[in-house]
Design a protein around this motif. Structure first.
Motif, PDB file in Angstrom:
ATOM      1  N   THR A 130       0.811  -1.223   0.000  1.00 27.96           N
ATOM      2  CA  THR A 130       0.000   0.000   0.000  1.00 27.96           C
ATOM      3  C   THR A 130       0.842   1.269   0.000  1.00 27.96           C
ATOM      4  O   THR A 130       0.320   2.345  -0.268  1.00 27.96           O
ATOM      5  N   ARG A 131       2.142   1.134   0.304  1.00 31.98           N
ATOM      6  CA  ARG A 131       3.039   2.299   0.308  1.00 31.98           C
ATOM      7  C   ARG A 131       4.325   1.950  -0.425  1.00 31.98           C
ATOM      8  O   ARG A 131       4.774   0.810  -0.388  1.00 31.98           O
ATOM      9  N   CYS A 132       4.885   2.942  -1.093  1.00 31.14           N
ATOM     10  CA  CYS A 132       6.134   2.731  -1.812  1.00 31.14           C
ATOM     11  C   CYS A 132       7.189   2.202  -0.849  1.00 31.14           C
ATOM     12  O   CYS A 132       7.420   2.806   0.210  1.00 31.14           O
ATOM     13  N   ILE A 142       5.188   6.691   0.266  1.00 34.58           N
ATOM     14  CA  ILE A 142       3.996   7.377  -0.217  1.00 34.58           C
ATOM     15  C   ILE A 142       2.864   6.377  -0.441  1.00 34.58           C
ATOM     16  O   ILE A 142       3.094   5.216  -0.794  1.00 34.58           O
ATOM     17  N   ASP A 143       1.630   6.818  -0.196  1.00 35.74           N
ATOM     18  CA  ASP A 143       0.453   5.990  -0.401  1.00 35.74           C
ATOM     19  C   ASP A 143       0.319   5.688  -1.901  1.00 35.74           C
ATOM     20  O   ASP A 143       0.204   6.610  -2.721  1.00 35.74           O
ATOM     21  N   THR A 174      -2.077   3.559  -3.149  1.00 37.40           N
ATOM     22  CA  THR A 174      -3.419   3.099  -3.484  1.00 37.40           C
ATOM     23  C   THR A 174      -4.215   4.179  -4.203  1.00 37.40           C
ATOM     24  O   THR A 174      -5.247   3.883  -4.805  1.00 37.40           O
ATOM     25  N   GLN A 175      -3.751   5.423  -4.132  1.00 42.64           N
ATOM     26  CA  GLN A 175      -4.424   6.516  -4.833  1.00 42.64           C
ATOM     27  C   GLN A 175      -3.828   6.602  -6.228  1.00 42.64           C
ATOM     28  O   GLN A 175      -2.785   7.196  -6.446  1.00 42.64           O
ATOM     29  N   TYR A 183       6.483  -3.967  -6.787  1.00 37.79           N
ATOM     30  CA  TYR A 183       5.443  -4.038  -5.761  1.00 37.79           C
ATOM     31  C   TYR A 183       4.954  -5.466  -5.562  1.00 37.79           C
ATOM     32  O   TYR A 183       4.128  -5.710  -4.674  1.00 37.79           O
TER      33      TYR A 183
END
Length: 366
Positions: free
Chosen positions: A321-323, A328-329, A331-332, A346
């Motif tokens: 869900t984060r780099c 950084i998030d 999922t957006q 990922y």
């Protein structure tokens, strides 16, 4: 099968349909069920695909739903580049007024809707983000939606019902036999594609190599497919395999990365008993030619691009869900999301033993 979404009545007098779908191989595969629905709803109409040259190379003679192809010009948000692409003004001059219905299956519409409207079709359908110019009939573009269902929802605006949920690309039994004879396959053929457009979606070469080694040890043949961008990964896999297996097993590893014409890729994938790949165009094409697949996905991409059944297709997800580098998030996603500069995998949370288990299960239950 009922229409997807709200739908609408069929238009009268439609003899020529244009479908806009540029982008990559996966994008084209996601659009195919919608194109088939349109062709079935308007059986007397000619369907012209506005796309890249690769679309014609791949589909010509392999589908009855597309009757003609037109290469897209270079235009922001429609086609980024293309040597020898037609001039925009010439493209518009030749095609303006030809179509009775123009269908936008190319993203959120900020660039593609104005482009489509230049064709002057009396009827238009497609998607639209909140900042996009709308068409005659439209549905809101929301990023997290399966791309096949998004396309079918657009087709429903023109009164078209689904005829299939999977893309369909024809490969003959003779083609399958020829491929297997070419590679000297005596038992099982496993295809692998170790690439994806977005490097964050790529499973690392050592993991593909582990799967290849295990299948070669079991007596299978393995074929690596991909384009020139997949050459580094393929080289790493080949080196790892040759360092691990004996000469007889190494001879059953067939590397056609960067050398196989796109027009022949459906036959190679169709000849395979199972295909292992990332969330990538060749894996989606494998679904279309009827080959079983084991896919390695970032979980968010499963919403948009995952196969719809589990009898023929298996999915392994990483839940990043984060780099992993900057936190950084991630999922957006979509056109408004902030994108960091880091490109780690990922999906390396997925281990080779999990993929191998599903390969074995699909081979056992085929």
């Amino acid at each position: 099968m009922e229409r997807i979404g709200q739908g609408g009545d069929r238009f009268e007098g439609v003899r020529e349909i244009a479908v806009l779908r540029g982008g990559g191989l996966g994008d084209l595969m996601f659009a195919m069920p919608a194109i088939e629905a349109l062709a079935a709803a308007y059986p007397d109409a000619r369907v012209t695909l506005l796309g890249t040259p690769s679309a014609e190379a791949l589909l010509d003679g392999r589908t009855t739903a597309v009757h003609a192809f037109e290469e897209l010009p270079v235009h922001p948000g429609v086609r980024d580049s293309g040597e020898g692409a037609p001039d925009l003004e010439d493209f518009e001059r030749r095609l303006r007024g030809r179509f009775d219905l123009a269908v936008q299956l190319h993203g959120g519409g900020r660039n593609s809707n104005p482009f489509l409207l230049r064709l002057g079709a009396p009827h238009t359908v497609g998607t639209a983000t909140e900042d996009a110019e709308v068409l005659e009939r439209w549905v809101r573009y929301v990023y997290y939606q399966h791309e096949v269902l998004r396309g079918l929802e657009v087709a429903a605006l023109a009164g078209a019902e689904p005829v299939t949920l999977d893309p369909r690309v024809t490969v003959t039994d003779a083609e399958r036999r020829d491929v297997r004879a070419r590679f000297g396959v005596e038992r099982t053929l496993v295809a692998m594609h170790p690439g994806a457009t977005d490097p964050r979606r790529r499973w690392s070469p050592d993991r593909f190599a582990a799967v290849a080694v295990a299948r070669l040890a079991a007596g299978d043949d393995v074929v690596l497919v991909g384009d020139d961008s997949d050459r580094p990964a393929a080289d790493a896999i080949v080196d790892a395999v040759r360092d691990t297996v004996d000469a007889d097993a190494a001879a059953r590893l067939h590397d056609v990365v960067g050398t196989l014409p796109l027009s022949e890729l459906p036959a190679v994938l169709g000849a395979a008993d199972v295909m292992v790949g990332d969330d990538s165009g060749p894996r989606h094409l494998a679904v279309a030619v009827g080959t079983r697949t084991v896919g390695v996905f970032w979980f968010g991409n499963v919403i948009n691009a995952g196969p719809l059944d589990r009898g023929r297709h298996r999915v392994h997800m990483s839940f990043v869900t984060r780099c992993p580098v900057c936190g950084i998030d991630v999922t957006q996603v979509g056109w408004t999301a902030e994108r960091c500069e880091h490109d780690p995998s990922y999906v390396d949370q997925v281990t080779p033993d999990l993929v191998l288990a599903d390969v074995e299960d699909l081979l056992r239950t085929r």
